[in-house]
Write a protein that holds these residues in place. Sequence first.
Motif, PDB file in Angstrom:
ATOM      1  N   ASP A  76      38.491  20.358  17.027  1.00  0.00           N
ATOM      2  CA  ASP A  76      37.896  19.650  18.166  1.00  0.00           C
ATOM      3  C   ASP A  76      38.468  18.242  18.287  1.00  0.00           C
ATOM      4  N   ARG A  81      40.435  23.313  25.463  1.00  0.00           N
ATOM      5  CA  ARG A  81      39.372  23.888  24.637  1.00  0.00           C
ATOM      6  C   ARG A  81      39.285  25.400  24.834  1.00  0.00           C
ATOM      7  N   ARG A 101      35.494  21.326  13.494  1.00  0.00           N
ATOM      8  CA  ARG A 101      35.459  19.955  14.008  1.00  0.00           C
ATOM      9  C   ARG A 101      36.837  19.304  13.956  1.00  0.00           C
ATOM     10  N   ARG A 139      39.846  28.021  21.887  1.00  0.00           N
ATOM     11  CA  ARG A 139      38.694  28.867  21.580  1.00  0.00           C
ATOM     12  C   ARG A 139      39.073  30.351  21.617  1.00  0.00           C
TER      13      ARG A 139
END
Length: 249
Positions: free
Chosen positions: A74, A10, A71, A14
């Motif tokens: 994700d 992540r 999303r 990011r």
Amino acid sequence: MSAVRLEKLRGAVRSIREEKVFSVDWAKTQCRDLAPAYVTKILKQLAKDGHLEVCKENKQTYYKWLVEDPREVDHWIEKQVYRQQVKSVPLADRPREQLLEMGVEKLTDAQLLAILIRVGVPGESAVQAGLALASRFEERGLARLIDASLQELKPITKAMRSDSYCQIMAGIELGRRIASLRDIEPVLPERIRGSDDAISYCSRRFSRLAADGVQEEFHIVSLDTQHGPIASHRITVGTLDASLVHPRE
């Protein structure tokens, strides 16, 4: 261990998510705490899975984001971390595989909810989340779930996010609409009295297996005294191109 890998991935994504178009060198600079080879591996996998487009200009490789909804990224991150563990998870904790193998009617309310929730969060799987929801609404009645708001469901399970909530509500509404149509047009009890009936029944009952199966399987369908289907039973799973059945089976 999975939680550590999840946060690591992540953090890397990011760091490069804000730029629409970027170079490999820029990505490695943004992820300076990570090994360059690891960053390159992430970029290649994102491109392979359709989230990044590879561009070449002046012998320089650039990447361009193809997805707008964060999303989606994700979900991709979670799949990278958890999908390698799926085969080691017991079948009871893999409701999608159970649905394909045994049919949707064999699944519990908790397992159906887990499929709609799709993915869990660190510390709570989708199966655990489905069980938590089913248990909470067991006394009130599962039908009351349609009246619950997202804010009401969030305290029950950490896996309840806006996308999970929308999927559950859409599934309930679709089921309600189908049920209302069945009330208008009653479905007569199915009977298998000949080969045409058998072909029609098996085409519907085993459609998922025919579409998704990678090996031949041999099933039998048991009937009641009125020739109505009771259940199907898988007898054998064969090789890639044959299913070997012994007469005694």
